[in-house]
Design an enzyme around this catalytic site. Structure first.
Site, PDB file in Angstrom:
ATOM      1  CE  LYS A 188      11.608  -4.832  -4.108  1.00  0.00           C
ATOM      2  NZ  LYS A 188      11.107  -5.451  -5.317  1.00  0.00           N
ATOM      3  CE  LYS A 241      15.301  -4.182  -5.450  1.00  0.00           C
ATOM      4  NZ  LYS A 241      14.413  -4.994  -6.620  1.00  0.00           N
TER       5      LYS A 241
HETATM    6  C1  PBG Z   1       9.652  -5.189  -8.593  1.00  0.00           C
HETATM    7  C2  PBG Z   1      11.113  -4.824  -8.502  1.00  0.00           C
HETATM    8  C3  PBG Z   1      11.727  -3.519  -8.464  1.00  0.00           C
HETATM    9  C4  PBG Z   1      12.966  -3.828  -8.512  1.00  0.00           C
HETATM   10  C5  PBG Z   1      13.443  -4.951  -8.771  1.00  0.00           C
HETATM   11  N1  PBG Z   1      12.093  -5.714  -8.554  1.00  0.00           N
HETATM   12  C6  PBG Z   1      11.059  -2.457  -8.084  1.00  0.00           C
HETATM   13  C7  PBG Z   1      10.103  -2.373  -6.746  1.00  0.00           C
HETATM   14  O1  PBG Z   1       9.778  -3.176  -6.118  1.00  0.00           O
HETATM   15  O2  PBG Z   1       9.331  -1.195  -6.786  1.00  0.00           O
HETATM   16  C8  PBG Z   1      13.941  -2.574  -8.128  1.00  0.00           C
HETATM   17  C9  PBG Z   1      15.244  -2.737  -8.842  1.00  0.00           C
HETATM   18  C10 PBG Z   1      16.167  -1.326  -8.838  1.00  0.00           C
HETATM   19  O3  PBG Z   1      15.638  -0.402  -8.361  1.00  0.00           O
HETATM   20  O4  PBG Z   1      17.161  -1.437  -9.494  1.00  0.00           O
HETATM   21  N2  PBG Z   1       9.160  -6.288  -8.056  1.00  0.00           N
END
Ligand code: PBG
Length: 315
Positions: A188, A241
């Site tokens: 991520k 992601k």
């Molecule tokens: C938080 C989380 C995020 C997303 C999914 N879980 C945001 C982040 O890490 O700041 C983002 C999902 C999206 O942008 O569609 N743990």
């Protein structure tokens, strides 16, 4: 002059021919729909930063899911957006997710339920940790167990703490939840494409950003190391992601690991495409091109906010 060359265009002459030679197909089985649950009754509120995406109370969600489930929706990813920011609520039996899962399961027994495991909607400062890495892992394991108890099929830690899959797996096994799978957000990235989500989940960091735990977008070898570590710790599936700018990571992971790969087509990617469709810059099927590319790169499943549009035939 005798010259020979290949006649590729014969594969493209008309749609039936193109379909015959097509290598990648999307089906409703490929998609996972993210959902934002709030407390209350009869709430169905469009999220300002994400047109077409809603905050739902569980009763309104069930009402709105019926036609999607009847027409091929197989899997949802649940996020909770609590009113009060108290960490204990994230693993409480009376938390939003824990209360909602049995109701959703009762109505749609075949629907796969994946839950986001993170504390960023529950911390005062909007970060995904409480300061200490390992202490955070203990909390994440408690959250995952509470989701498993409520009936989640898959728990999906999205925090990027080190070792959280290890903590979660151990907790699940100790409590005999052998069949609850872990989908770890293994790679991520600290991405600017999460902007619209942070309004949806009310989880913008009050100070700083997430670069001390999410990955630097310049790196790819590190992504493979993160995935390898999560698999060793017991992850059953892995997430990459965002998706659109990270097709290279998806493709590399596909070559290297024999594991189910999920790609998250995140909120900022959704908004860009949705805006270009609304402003008539691009036709709706541009979304199809993007989602096909994500699958072609190697994703087995795709988390995307486009699922309702896809199932309702709007793309
Ligand atoms: C938080 C989380 C995020 C997303 C999914 N879980 C945001 C982040 O890490 O700041 C983002 C999902 C999206 O942008 O569609 N743990």
């Amino acid at each position: 002059m005798s010259k020979s060359f290949k006649r590729f265009r014969s594969h493209r002459v008309d749609e039936p021919t193109r379909v015959k030679y097509r290598e990648t197909f999307l089906t409703t089985n490929d998609f996972i729909l993210p959902i934002f649950l709030v407390d209350g009754k009869n709430i169905s509120r469009e999220i300002h930063s994400m047109p077409g995406v809603y905050h739902y109370s569980v009763d309104a969600l069930i009402h709105n899911l019926s036609d999607l489930v009847c027409n091929g929706l197989r899997s949802v990813l649940l996020f909770s957006v609590p009113q009060e920011k108290k960490i204990e609520q994230a693993y409480s039996e009376s938390g939003i997710i824990q209360k909602s899962i049995p109701l959703i399961k009762k109505e749609f027994p075949g629907l796969e339920i994946i839950t986001d495991v993170c504390i960023c909607s529950y911390t005062e400062d909007g970060h995904c940790h409480v300061g200490d890495n390992d202490k955070t892992c203990e909390i994440l394991a408690d959250i995952a167990l509470s989701h498993a108890r409520a009936g989640a099929n898959i728990v999906a830690p999205s925090d990027m703490m080190d070792g959280r899959v290890y903590y979660i797996k151990e907790k699940l096994i100790k409590n005999n939840y052998h069949d609850t799978l872990i989908l770890s957000y293994a790679a991520k990235y600290a991405s600017r494409f999460y902007g619209p989500f942070r309004e949806a989940a009310n989880c913008s960091p009050a100070k700083g950003d997430r670069r001390t735990y999410q990955m630097d977008y310049s790196n790819s070898i590190e992504a493979l190391a993160e995935i390898a570590a999560d698999l060793e710790e017991g992850a059953d599936q892995i997430m990459i992601k965002p998706a659109m700018c990270y097709l290279d990571i998806i493709a590399k992971a596909k070559m290297k690991f024999k594991v189910l790969i999920v790609a998250y087509n995140v909120s900022g990617e959704y908004l860009m495409i949705k805006n270009s469709i609304s402003n008539k810059i691009n036709p709706p099927d541009i979304a199809w091109e993007v989602l096909t590319a994500i699958k072609r790169a190697g994703a087995d499943r795709i988390v995307t906010y486009f699922v309702p549009d896809i199932i309702r035939g709007l793309l």
